[in-house]
Design a protein around this motif. Structure first.
Motif, PDB file in Angstrom:
ATOM      1  N   ALA A  87       4.391  -9.296  10.400  1.00  0.00           N
ATOM      2  CA  ALA A  87       5.110  -9.359   9.129  1.00  0.00           C
ATOM      3  C   ALA A  87       4.515  -8.379   8.135  1.00  0.00           C
ATOM      4  O   ALA A  87       3.341  -8.024   8.210  1.00  0.00           O
ATOM      5  CB  ALA A  87       5.034 -10.776   8.560  1.00  0.00           C
ATOM      6  N   LEU A  88       5.362  -7.981   7.211  1.00  0.00           N
ATOM      7  CA  LEU A  88       4.960  -7.139   6.086  1.00  0.00           C
ATOM      8  C   LEU A  88       5.556  -7.750   4.833  1.00  0.00           C
ATOM      9  O   LEU A  88       6.770  -7.943   4.757  1.00  0.00           O
ATOM     10  CB  LEU A  88       5.484  -5.705   6.276  1.00  0.00           C
ATOM     11  N   SER A  89       4.704  -8.062   3.865  1.00  0.00           N
ATOM     12  CA  SER A  89       5.217  -8.511   2.569  1.00  0.00           C
ATOM     13  C   SER A  89       5.545  -7.274   1.741  1.00  0.00           C
ATOM     14  O   SER A  89       5.130  -6.167   2.076  1.00  0.00           O
ATOM     15  CB  SER A  89       4.174  -9.369   1.843  1.00  0.00           C
ATOM     16  N   ASN A  90       6.294  -7.458   0.662  1.00  0.00           N
ATOM     17  CA  ASN A  90       6.667  -6.323  -0.188  1.00  0.00           C
ATOM     18  C   ASN A  90       6.462  -6.710  -1.649  1.00  0.00           C
ATOM     19  O   ASN A  90       7.260  -7.431  -2.229  1.00  0.00           O
ATOM     20  CB  ASN A  90       8.126  -5.928   0.052  1.00  0.00           C
ATOM     21  N   ASN A  91       5.363  -6.223  -2.215  1.00  0.00           N
ATOM     22  CA  ASN A  91       5.110  -6.418  -3.636  1.00  0.00           C
ATOM     23  C   ASN A  91       5.653  -5.177  -4.348  1.00  0.00           C
ATOM     24  O   ASN A  91       4.989  -4.145  -4.417  1.00  0.00           O
ATOM     25  CB  ASN A  91       3.603  -6.590  -3.892  1.00  0.00           C
ATOM     26  N   LYS A  92       6.880  -5.295  -4.838  1.00  0.00           N
ATOM     27  CA  LYS A  92       7.573  -4.147  -5.442  1.00  0.00           C
ATOM     28  C   LYS A  92       6.857  -3.628  -6.683  1.00  0.00           C
ATOM     29  O   LYS A  92       6.827  -2.425  -6.927  1.00  0.00           O
ATOM     30  CB  LYS A  92       9.012  -4.527  -5.782  1.00  0.00           C
ATOM     31  N   ARG A  93       6.292  -4.532  -7.467  1.00  0.00           N
ATOM     32  CA  ARG A  93       5.641  -4.131  -8.707  1.00  0.00           C
ATOM     33  C   ARG A  93       4.501  -3.150  -8.460  1.00  0.00           C
ATOM     34  O   ARG A  93       4.320  -2.178  -9.175  1.00  0.00           O
ATOM     35  CB  ARG A  93       5.133  -5.360  -9.452  1.00  0.00           C
ATOM     36  N   PHE A  94       3.711  -3.443  -7.427  1.00  0.00           N
ATOM     37  CA  PHE A  94       2.543  -2.615  -7.143  1.00  0.00           C
ATOM     38  C   PHE A  94       2.753  -1.670  -5.964  1.00  0.00           C
ATOM     39  O   PHE A  94       1.833  -0.966  -5.572  1.00  0.00           O
ATOM     40  CB  PHE A  94       1.311  -3.489  -6.904  1.00  0.00           C
ATOM     41  N   LYS A  95       3.955  -1.692  -5.383  1.00  0.00           N
ATOM     42  CA  LYS A  95       4.297  -0.825  -4.243  1.00  0.00           C
ATOM     43  C   LYS A  95       3.286  -0.982  -3.105  1.00  0.00           C
ATOM     44  O   LYS A  95       2.758  -0.018  -2.564  1.00  0.00           O
ATOM     45  CB  LYS A  95       4.416   0.627  -4.676  1.00  0.00           C
ATOM     46  N   GLN A  96       3.038  -2.245  -2.773  1.00  0.00           N
ATOM     47  CA  GLN A  96       2.094  -2.542  -1.700  1.00  0.00           C
ATOM     48  C   GLN A  96       2.610  -3.709  -0.865  1.00  0.00           C
ATOM     49  O   GLN A  96       3.474  -4.458  -1.300  1.00  0.00           O
ATOM     50  CB  GLN A  96       0.718  -2.881  -2.264  1.00  0.00           C
ATOM     51  N   GLY A  97       2.064  -3.821   0.319  1.00  0.00           N
ATOM     52  CA  GLY A  97       2.430  -4.926   1.186  1.00  0.00           C
ATOM     53  C   GLY A  97       1.267  -5.331   2.062  1.00  0.00           C
ATOM     54  O   GLY A  97       0.383  -4.522   2.362  1.00  0.00           O
ATOM     55  N   GLU A  98       1.280  -6.585   2.464  1.00  0.00           N
ATOM     56  CA  GLU A  98       0.258  -7.104   3.362  1.00  0.00           C
ATOM     57  C   GLU A  98       0.859  -7.277   4.742  1.00  0.00           C
ATOM     58  O   GLU A  98       1.966  -7.782   4.882  1.00  0.00           O
ATOM     59  CB  GLU A  98      -0.265  -8.456   2.869  1.00  0.00           C
ATOM     60  N   ILE A  99       0.133  -6.845   5.760  1.00  0.00           N
ATOM     61  CA  ILE A  99       0.576  -7.126   7.122  1.00  0.00           C
ATOM     62  C   ILE A  99      -0.192  -8.323   7.655  1.00  0.00           C
ATOM     63  O   ILE A  99      -1.363  -8.541   7.304  1.00  0.00           O
ATOM     64  CB  ILE A  99       0.449  -5.922   8.080  1.00  0.00           C
ATOM     65  N   ALA A 100       0.491  -9.099   8.464  1.00  0.00           N
ATOM     66  CA  ALA A 100      -0.106 -10.245   9.134  1.00  0.00           C
ATOM     67  C   ALA A 100       0.539 -10.333  10.511  1.00  0.00           C
ATOM     68  O   ALA A 100       1.708  -9.972  10.672  1.00  0.00           O
ATOM     69  CB  ALA A 100       0.146 -11.524   8.333  1.00  0.00           C
ATOM     70  N   TYR A 101      -0.217 -10.794  11.479  1.00  0.00           N
ATOM     71  CA  TYR A 101       0.319 -10.839  12.832  1.00  0.00           C
ATOM     72  C   TYR A 101      -0.382 -11.913  13.644  1.00  0.00           C
ATOM     73  O   TYR A 101      -1.480 -12.359  13.322  1.00  0.00           O
ATOM     74  CB  TYR A 101       0.153  -9.476  13.533  1.00  0.00           C
ATOM     75  N   TRP A 102       0.287 -12.329  14.690  1.00  0.00           N
ATOM     76  CA  TRP A 102      -0.323 -13.151  15.732  1.00  0.00           C
ATOM     77  C   TRP A 102       0.328 -12.761  17.054  1.00  0.00           C
ATOM     78  O   TRP A 102       1.496 -12.368  17.096  1.00  0.00           O
ATOM     79  CB  TRP A 102      -0.197 -14.657  15.460  1.00  0.00           C
ATOM     80  N   ILE A 103      -0.451 -12.820  18.101  1.00  0.00           N
ATOM     81  CA  ILE A 103       0.023 -12.534  19.455  1.00  0.00           C
ATOM     82  C   ILE A 103      -0.376 -13.721  20.319  1.00  0.00           C
ATOM     83  O   ILE A 103      -1.505 -14.233  20.191  1.00  0.00           O
ATOM     84  CB  ILE A 103      -0.622 -11.229  20.013  1.00  0.00           C
ATOM     85  N   GLY A 104       0.533 -14.173  21.177  1.00  0.00           N
ATOM     86  CA  GLY A 104       0.223 -15.275  22.082  1.00  0.00           C
ATOM     87  C   GLY A 104      -1.020 -14.971  22.909  1.00  0.00           C
ATOM     88  O   GLY A 104      -1.202 -13.838  23.365  1.00  0.00           O
ATOM     89  N   GLU A 105      -1.866 -15.970  23.091  1.00  0.00           N
ATOM     90  CA  GLU A 105      -3.161 -15.749  23.738  1.00  0.00           C
ATOM     91  C   GLU A 105      -3.033 -15.097  25.112  1.00  0.00           C
ATOM     92  O   GLU A 105      -3.844 -14.243  25.481  1.00  0.00           O
ATOM     93  CB  GLU A 105      -3.936 -17.062  23.847  1.00  0.00           C
ATOM     94  N   GLU A 106      -2.011 -15.444  25.865  1.00  0.00           N
ATOM     95  CA  GLU A 106      -1.873 -14.862  27.203  1.00  0.00           C
ATOM     96  C   GLU A 106      -1.601 -13.357  27.160  1.00  0.00           C
ATOM     97  O   GLU A 106      -1.716 -12.678  28.180  1.00  0.00           O
ATOM     98  CB  GLU A 106      -0.776 -15.582  28.000  1.00  0.00           C
ATOM     99  N   TYR A 107      -1.288 -12.815  25.967  1.00  0.00           N
ATOM    100  CA  TYR A 107      -0.992 -11.385  25.824  1.00  0.00           C
ATOM    101  C   TYR A 107      -2.099 -10.621  25.093  1.00  0.00           C
ATOM    102  O   TYR A 107      -1.940  -9.449  24.777  1.00  0.00           O
ATOM    103  CB  TYR A 107       0.337 -11.197  25.089  1.00  0.00           C
ATOM    104  N   TRP A 108      -3.207 -11.283  24.806  1.00  0.00           N
ATOM    105  CA  TRP A 108      -4.321 -10.639  24.114  1.00  0.00           C
ATOM    106  C   TRP A 108      -4.923  -9.543  24.992  1.00  0.00           C
ATOM    107  O   TRP A 108      -4.899  -9.606  26.224  1.00  0.00           O
ATOM    108  CB  TRP A 108      -5.407 -11.655  23.772  1.00  0.00           C
ATOM    109  N   GLY A 109      -5.474  -8.535  24.346  1.00  0.00           N
ATOM    110  CA  GLY A 109      -6.197  -7.487  25.044  1.00  0.00           C
ATOM    111  C   GLY A 109      -5.325  -6.416  25.673  1.00  0.00           C
ATOM    112  O   GLY A 109      -5.817  -5.577  26.422  1.00  0.00           O
ATOM    113  N   LYS A 110      -4.044  -6.421  25.379  1.00  0.00           N
ATOM    114  CA  LYS A 110      -3.122  -5.447  25.971  1.00  0.00           C
ATOM    115  C   LYS A 110      -2.657  -4.391  24.959  1.00  0.00           C
ATOM    116  O   LYS A 110      -1.842  -3.548  25.278  1.00  0.00           O
ATOM    117  CB  LYS A 110      -1.920  -6.160  26.574  1.00  0.00           C
TER     118      LYS A 110
END
Length: 188
Positions: free
Chosen positions: A87-110
């Motif tokens: 995901a990416l948030s969109n803070n329009k006022r400051f023209k910035q965004g935060e990324i956040a993510y999760w990947i299922g454990e069986e797919y880690w390390g790829k």
């Protein structure tokens, strides 16, 4: 990265990032009902139910079309298999965004988180014209920091004992990257 505006979809070498569909809810619940994912994320509940997945997805489309946030399913380009979310948030006022993510454990390390995160930063800078993208992770989850390093983000600081997770204080490590194309306010 290939962003297909009409489909609200991003393609990479191995992945398709697309909006979640209600048919994904069962897989999301299965992947997120995992203590190892829960302990490294800020807001996921545990145990994680089908209703948690459905309520989480409920406003994704509206948030996307209103430029509030962009939640993508991370899927295999060939098979469509769901690996996780970014995901990416969109803070329009400051023209910035935060990324956040999760990947299922069986797919880690790829490398899926890295590939998805790189494409989201590119989407943020090229499509959404954000000045800065930042991310944060628990210091107890250094693998997430490695993803941030690999996509060119730089550590900006550590907030000591900043949040409580499972009755323990956790440090939050902050990373960021600046859109060099929009370095000065006069370029906006």
């Amino acid at each position: 990265m290939g962003y297909v505006r009409e489909k609200l979809m991003i393609t990479t070498e191995r992945l398709v990032l697309r909006l979640f569909q209600t048919t994904d809810a069962e897989t999301v619940a299965k992947l997120c009902n995992n203590y190892n994912i829960y302990k490294s994320t800020m807001y996921l509940p545990y145990p994680y139910s089908l209703n948690d997945a459905l309520s989480w997805m409920e406003h994704h489309y509206d948030n996307f079309t209103q430029d509030i946030s962009y939640e993508f399913a991370v899927t295999d380009k060939e098979t469509g298999e769901l690996y996780g979310a970014i995901a990416l948030s969109n803070n329009k006022r400051f023209k910035q965004g935060e990324i956040a993510y999760w990947i299922g454990e069986e797919y880690w390390g790829k490398g899926y988180a890295t590939e998805a995160a790189q494409s989201i930063v590119q989407f943020a800078f090229e499509e959404k014209k954000l000045h800065k993208v930042f991310a944060r992770y628990f210091s107890t989850n250094p693998a997430s920091g490695k993803v941030m390093d690999k996509i060119g983000m730089k550590q900006e600081g550590v907030l000591k004992d900043h949040v409580i997770k499972d009755d323990q204080y956790e440090d939050l490590v902050f990373y960021g990257i600046i859109n060099e194309e929009l370095k000065s306010v006069s370029n906006i």
